[in-house]
Design an enzyme around this catalytic site. Structure first.
Site, short mmCIF file in Angstrom:
data_model
loop_
_atom_site.label_atom_id
_atom_site.label_comp_id
_atom_site.label_asym_id
_atom_site.label_seq_id
_atom_site.Cartn_x
_atom_site.Cartn_y
_atom_site.Cartn_z
N ASP A 1 15.20 48.87 62.64
CA ASP A 1 16.51 48.22 62.65
C ASP A 1 16.38 46.72 62.37
O ASP A 1 15.35 46.11 62.69
CB ASP A 1 17.15 48.35 64.04
CG ASP A 1 17.66 49.75 64.33
OD1 ASP A 1 17.79 50.54 63.39
OD2 ASP A 1 17.92 50.03 65.52
N TYR B 1 7.46 52.53 71.25
CA TYR B 1 8.48 51.48 71.32
C TYR B 1 8.61 50.97 72.75
O TYR B 1 8.38 51.71 73.70
CB TYR B 1 9.85 52.03 70.89
CG TYR B 1 9.95 52.47 69.46
CD1 TYR B 1 10.32 51.58 68.45
CD2 TYR B 1 9.71 53.80 69.11
CE1 TYR B 1 10.44 51.99 67.14
CE2 TYR B 1 9.82 54.22 67.80
CZ TYR B 1 10.19 53.31 66.82
OH TYR B 1 10.30 53.73 65.51
N ASP C 1 23.65 49.65 69.53
CA ASP C 1 22.82 48.49 69.88
C ASP C 1 23.68 47.25 69.97
O ASP C 1 24.90 47.28 69.79
CB ASP C 1 21.64 48.33 68.92
CG ASP C 1 22.04 47.87 67.52
OD1 ASP C 1 23.24 47.58 67.29
OD2 ASP C 1 21.16 47.81 66.65
N ARG D 1 17.88 54.34 69.89
CA ARG D 1 19.28 54.05 70.20
C ARG D 1 19.99 55.28 70.75
O ARG D 1 20.77 55.20 71.70
CB ARG D 1 20.00 53.54 68.94
CG ARG D 1 19.62 52.11 68.57
CD ARG D 1 20.34 51.64 67.33
NE ARG D 1 19.82 52.26 66.12
CZ ARG D 1 20.57 52.72 65.13
NH1 ARG D 1 21.89 52.68 65.22
NH2 ARG D 1 20.02 53.24 64.05
#
Length: 291
Positions: free
Chosen positions: A71, A99, A113, A206
């Site tokens: 992203d 992550y 987000d 997300r």
């Protein structure tokens, strides 16, 4: 001038002799495609290519691609393939990634987000650390996940995120199987929480944060996202910062692939032409702000 030209030709030859994969650090802000183009421009400039335009696909002296979109709002490890190394990117896309995500409870956004618009607000006072950790167990292993609407996934050849920005209605993609190898809570300071996740290809952090909060009768969005590892490449040990995007540093960091044969060099295999990485078609915490 002849000496300068010889050096530049030598640099371009060295650049074109690089075949393999390496990792760079993607900072928060630019899209993965923007970062790749900056890298390509820096390498071509060092090699003496006048006024390089990295976005032009035809007659490019350098083939380069990435192995999994991050992203715009995310940072961390971005794996890059160069030369014949672009053919190794599909494996990187399907491989495991790690992550670290910071989520915020109580507010949901349309993009899932912090870059999106708030579309829902809910109480989170009832959520305890123990309840949160217990809920994480339901999202470990083989699970079904619906990708975000704002993603690099495509509908009729166009990115869903682009269609949404144009005001078109887009239906959610069907749930698909994804793998979560490990999931742990690192910090719980409501409304903020921090989780570490190791997952397989096609996974969206997300969507995980959104689903987690819904499972706890609240809502949430991703405030910060860092990819700390992809394949064998870690953020601490392997990701080259922008000041190290040089022929020398990349040559030293490169994980080489087998030298291409003459037949392979001459074969025009369109499947190997990963301009912005194979992730644009499959999606992988998709770059929903990419152009």
């Amino acid at each position: 001038m002849a000496g300068v030209s010889t050096v530049q030709n030598g640099s371009l030859s060295k650049l074109q002799s690089l075949h393999g994969i390496f990792a760079i650090y993607k900072k928060q802000g630019p899209t993965s495609a923007d970062v790749l183009n900056s890298l390509k421009k820096a390498l071509l400039k060092e090699a003496g290519v006048a006024n390089p335009n990295p976005r032009k696909r035809k007659k490019q002296p350098l083939k380069i691609g990435h192995g999994g979109t991050l992203d715009s709002n995310a940072s961390g490890v971005l794996v890059v393939g160069i030369g014949e190394g672009t053919k190794m990117l599909t494996t990187m896309l399907a491989g495991s990634k790690k992550y670290r995500a910071v989520g915020e409870l109580g507010k949901a956004t349309d993009s899932l987000d912090v870059t999106g618009n708030v579309v829902e607000e809910k109480s989170y006072d009832h959520i305890t650390k123990e309840a949160f950790e217990e809920k994480l167990k339901q999202f470990t292993g083989e699970i079904m996940q619906v990708p975000p609407l704002y993603s690099a996934l495509k509908k009729d050849g166009k990115r869903m995120s682009v269609l949404l920005k144009q005001g078109q209605e887009v239906e959610a993609k069907p749930a698909r199987p994804v793998t979560v190898y490990s999931l742990s809570l690192q910090d719980f300071s409501p409304p903020l929480f921090t989780i570490d996740v190791e997952c397989g290809g096609g996974f969206y952090v997300r969507s995980l944060v959104d689903d987690l909060a819904k499972g706890l009768s609240s809502c949430a969005h991703v405030k910060e996202l860092i990819r700390t590892k992809q394949g064998q490449f870690t953020l601490e040990e392997h990701a080259l910062k922008e000041e190290c995007w040089t022929l020398t540093d990349i040559s030293q960091a490169l994980q080489p692939c087998p030298e291409p044969s003459g037949q392979q060099k001459n074969a025009k295999n369109s499947k190997s032409k990963h301009k912005s990485g194979p992730s644009e078609s499959k999606g992988d915490d998709g770059d929903h702000n990419s152009d």
